[in-house]
Design a protein around this motif. Structure first.
Motif, PDB file in Angstrom:
ATOM      1  N   LYS A 190      23.845  33.361  31.832  1.00 62.09           N
ATOM      2  CA  LYS A 190      24.947  34.279  32.125  1.00 62.09           C
ATOM      3  C   LYS A 190      26.143  33.480  32.607  1.00 62.09           C
ATOM      4  O   LYS A 190      26.007  32.595  33.458  1.00 62.09           O
ATOM      5  CB  LYS A 190      24.538  35.277  33.215  1.00 62.09           C
ATOM      6  N   VAL A 191      27.306  33.803  32.063  1.00 66.41           N
ATOM      7  CA  VAL A 191      28.551  33.178  32.493  1.00 66.41           C
ATOM      8  C   VAL A 191      29.403  34.279  33.120  1.00 66.41           C
ATOM      9  O   VAL A 191      29.698  35.282  32.467  1.00 66.41           O
ATOM     10  CB  VAL A 191      29.302  32.541  31.305  1.00 66.41           C
ATOM     11  N   PHE A 192      29.758  34.117  34.400  1.00 71.16           N
ATOM     12  CA  PHE A 192      30.534  35.175  35.049  1.00 71.16           C
ATOM     13  C   PHE A 192      31.584  34.597  35.994  1.00 71.16           C
ATOM     14  O   PHE A 192      31.456  33.484  36.496  1.00 71.16           O
ATOM     15  CB  PHE A 192      29.627  36.166  35.798  1.00 71.16           C
ATOM     16  N   TYR A 244      33.418  49.135  30.544  1.00 69.00           N
ATOM     17  CA  TYR A 244      32.475  48.084  30.938  1.00 69.00           C
ATOM     18  C   TYR A 244      33.017  47.228  32.087  1.00 69.00           C
ATOM     19  O   TYR A 244      32.239  46.682  32.878  1.00 69.00           O
ATOM     20  CB  TYR A 244      32.151  47.192  29.742  1.00 69.00           C
ATOM     21  N   LEU A 245      34.337  47.112  32.176  1.00 71.32           N
ATOM     22  CA  LEU A 245      34.929  46.319  33.254  1.00 71.32           C
ATOM     23  C   LEU A 245      34.995  47.084  34.575  1.00 71.32           C
ATOM     24  O   LEU A 245      35.461  46.551  35.583  1.00 71.32           O
ATOM     25  CB  LEU A 245      36.336  45.844  32.855  1.00 71.32           C
ATOM     26  N   GLY A 302      26.899  43.728  36.743  1.00 73.19           N
ATOM     27  CA  GLY A 302      27.647  44.972  36.820  1.00 73.19           C
ATOM     28  C   GLY A 302      28.765  44.969  35.791  1.00 73.19           C
ATOM     29  O   GLY A 302      28.537  45.162  34.602  1.00 73.19           O
ATOM     30  N   LYS A 303      29.973  44.754  36.266  1.00 75.62           N
ATOM     31  CA  LYS A 303      31.126  44.678  35.366  1.00 75.62           C
ATOM     32  C   LYS A 303      30.907  43.548  34.363  1.00 75.62           C
ATOM     33  O   LYS A 303      30.449  42.468  34.715  1.00 75.62           O
ATOM     34  CB  LYS A 303      32.396  44.437  36.172  1.00 75.62           C
ATOM     35  N   ARG A 304      31.287  43.802  33.087  1.00 74.59           N
ATOM     36  CA  ARG A 304      31.050  42.763  32.082  1.00 74.59           C
ATOM     37  C   ARG A 304      31.903  42.975  30.839  1.00 74.59           C
ATOM     38  O   ARG A 304      32.401  44.072  30.578  1.00 74.59           O
ATOM     39  CB  ARG A 304      29.582  42.724  31.693  1.00 74.59           C
ATOM     40  N   VAL A 305      32.029  41.883  30.097  1.00 67.80           N
ATOM     41  CA  VAL A 305      32.637  41.918  28.769  1.00 67.80           C
ATOM     42  C   VAL A 305      31.482  42.023  27.782  1.00 67.80           C
ATOM     43  O   VAL A 305      30.715  41.074  27.626  1.00 67.80           O
ATOM     44  CB  VAL A 305      33.452  40.633  28.495  1.00 67.80           C
ATOM     45  N   ILE A 351      32.395  39.616  37.237  1.00 66.23           N
ATOM     46  CA  ILE A 351      32.571  40.122  35.874  1.00 66.23           C
ATOM     47  C   ILE A 351      31.819  39.164  34.956  1.00 66.23           C
ATOM     48  O   ILE A 351      32.164  37.979  34.893  1.00 66.23           O
ATOM     49  CB  ILE A 351      34.045  40.185  35.449  1.00 66.23           C
ATOM     50  N   ARG A 352      30.792  39.674  34.279  1.00 57.91           N
ATOM     51  CA  ARG A 352      30.093  38.799  33.334  1.00 57.91           C
ATOM     52  C   ARG A 352      30.972  38.621  32.093  1.00 57.91           C
ATOM     53  O   ARG A 352      31.362  39.596  31.450  1.00 57.91           O
ATOM     54  CB  ARG A 352      28.737  39.359  32.939  1.00 57.91           C
TER      55      ARG A 352
END
Length: 378
Positions: A284-286, A39-40, A50-53, A313-314
């Motif tokens: 959303k926190v990124f 996911y990262l 896109g990239k996320r936790v 990165i979210r």
């Protein structure tokens, strides 16, 4: 069970004052790290798409567990502080309905354990033979949260059994259902899904629908939702500010990347963006690479990830729901509301439209049953 190791646990722990906790670990943790790495490295985006936790991983591991505990105990994090007191009042009203119908508690996402402690104190008094089954993706969160709950409620340790599984996976939910059927038989279960957990998933409707399939007709589920009475622009900005203003929360959302990669996250580069989505405020926190150079991020056991300028990165996803949206989520999951408690936040002089809603849900026997996949084409 014969003379197995499991059959000897009760007598082994009896009178032992060491800080034991009993947990069944259902997943290979190296697999979880590989999933996080996937996911990262999920494409370039300047808006946190896109990239996320993924949900659950924000709490996975000892670092995020400590960071969440610190944020929850931060006196400036008013949403948690006031929300816990609101929950106590709401639970006091709903609890007689629960103790009349349910024997056992299955906690889906144990958190700090404070709310589970309230459940256990009331339910154990009504049903001394009850079992407490906390479930969480994070073994560390499971241990620390469930121990707090058991200690606060003076609940017997031998009546508690933790399960480490990821609730977002359909296969795990099916295993959980079968396990609980064998564990408690026909006795009714209260499933708790508090802390606005539903809102943290990318597809909140799909997640609640999956959880609902675990319930049997005699079971009940208590779900807590963060609410908003307005979807206007000023409400969206207020939702952003509510989370941004607490440093402990910002440190928490950054912790999953900080502890599982070598990326040095500057908290000043953490962004909070809200928007109206499906009769709710989606937040959303990124983190964003605001520099002019590509950054290299290493993840144990995986190839390096390269973050171009403005890549994101979210770190976290959450929502505040209108009552209409909650009604739709509940109905779409094949559930019905048997009781609801609503309360608005009143901790600041400036009025805001936010609050909490606690719903006691049951399977809806009148809900339409989806056709099996092979029947759709007939």
């Amino acid at each position: 069970m014969g003379d197995s190791a499991i059959s000897r646990i009760d007598s082994t722990l009896a009178g032992d004052d060491f800080a034991w906790s009993v947990t069944l670990v259902g997943e290979d943790q190296s697999d979880k790290l590989a999933t996080l790495a996937h996911y990262l490295d999920d494409g370039h985006s300047t808006s946190g798409d896109g990239k996320r936790v993924p949900s659950g991983y924000a709490y996975w591991g000892i670092g995020p567990t400590i960071a969440w505990s610190n944020a929850s105990n931060d006196p400036t994090y008013m949403v948690i502080k006031v929300g816990t007191e609101m929950f106590r009042r709401q639970w006091r009203t709903i609890s007689p309905l629960v103790t009349d119908e349910c024997v056992h508690l299955v906690s889906l996402g144990v958190g700090t354990g404070a709310k589970d402690g309230m459940f256990l104190e009331t339910m154990h008094r009504a049903n001394p033979s009850m079992l407490y089954v906390p479930v969480d993706m994070s073994a560390e969160m499971l241990r620390t949260g469930s121990r707090t709950a058991v200690r606060d409620a003076h609940f017997p340790l031998d009546r508690s059994l933790g399960l480490q599984i990821d609730l977002s996976l359909d296969g795990n939910l099916e295993e959980l259902k079968q396990f609980l059927d064998r564990l408690v038989g026909d006795e009714a279960i209260l499933f708790s899904l508090v802390g606005n957990t539903v809102a943290n998933f990318d597809d909140d409707a799909e997640f609640l629908d999956g959880i609902a399939k675990v319930l049997r007709p005699q079971d009940r589920m208590l779900v807590e939702f963060a609410t908003t009475e307005s979807l206007a622009g000023d409400a969206v900005h207020a939702a952003e500010a509510e989370y941004r203003q607490t440093r402990g929360f910002v440190e928490f959302v950054a912790s999953a990347v900080r502890y599982n990669t070598d990326l040095k996250i500057d908290l000043e580069q953490v962004r909070f963006t809200g928007a109206v989505d499906d009769e709710s405020i989606l937040l959303k926190v990124f983190w964003q690479n605001v520099g002019s150079e590509t950054l290299r991020m290493a993840i144990p056991g995986s190839r390096p990830v390269h973050l171009k300028p403005l890549d994101t990165i979210r770190l976290y996803t959450t929502r505040k729901y209108t009552t209409e949206r909650i009604d739709q989520l509940v109905a779409d999951a094949g559930l019905r509301t048997t009781h609801v408690q609503r309360e608005r936040f009143r901790y600041a002089r400036r009025q805001n439209p936010f609050g909490l809603e606690l719903r006691l849900l049951a399977p809806d026997e009148n809900a339409p049953t989806p056709l099996p996949a092979f029947d759709v084409w007939k």
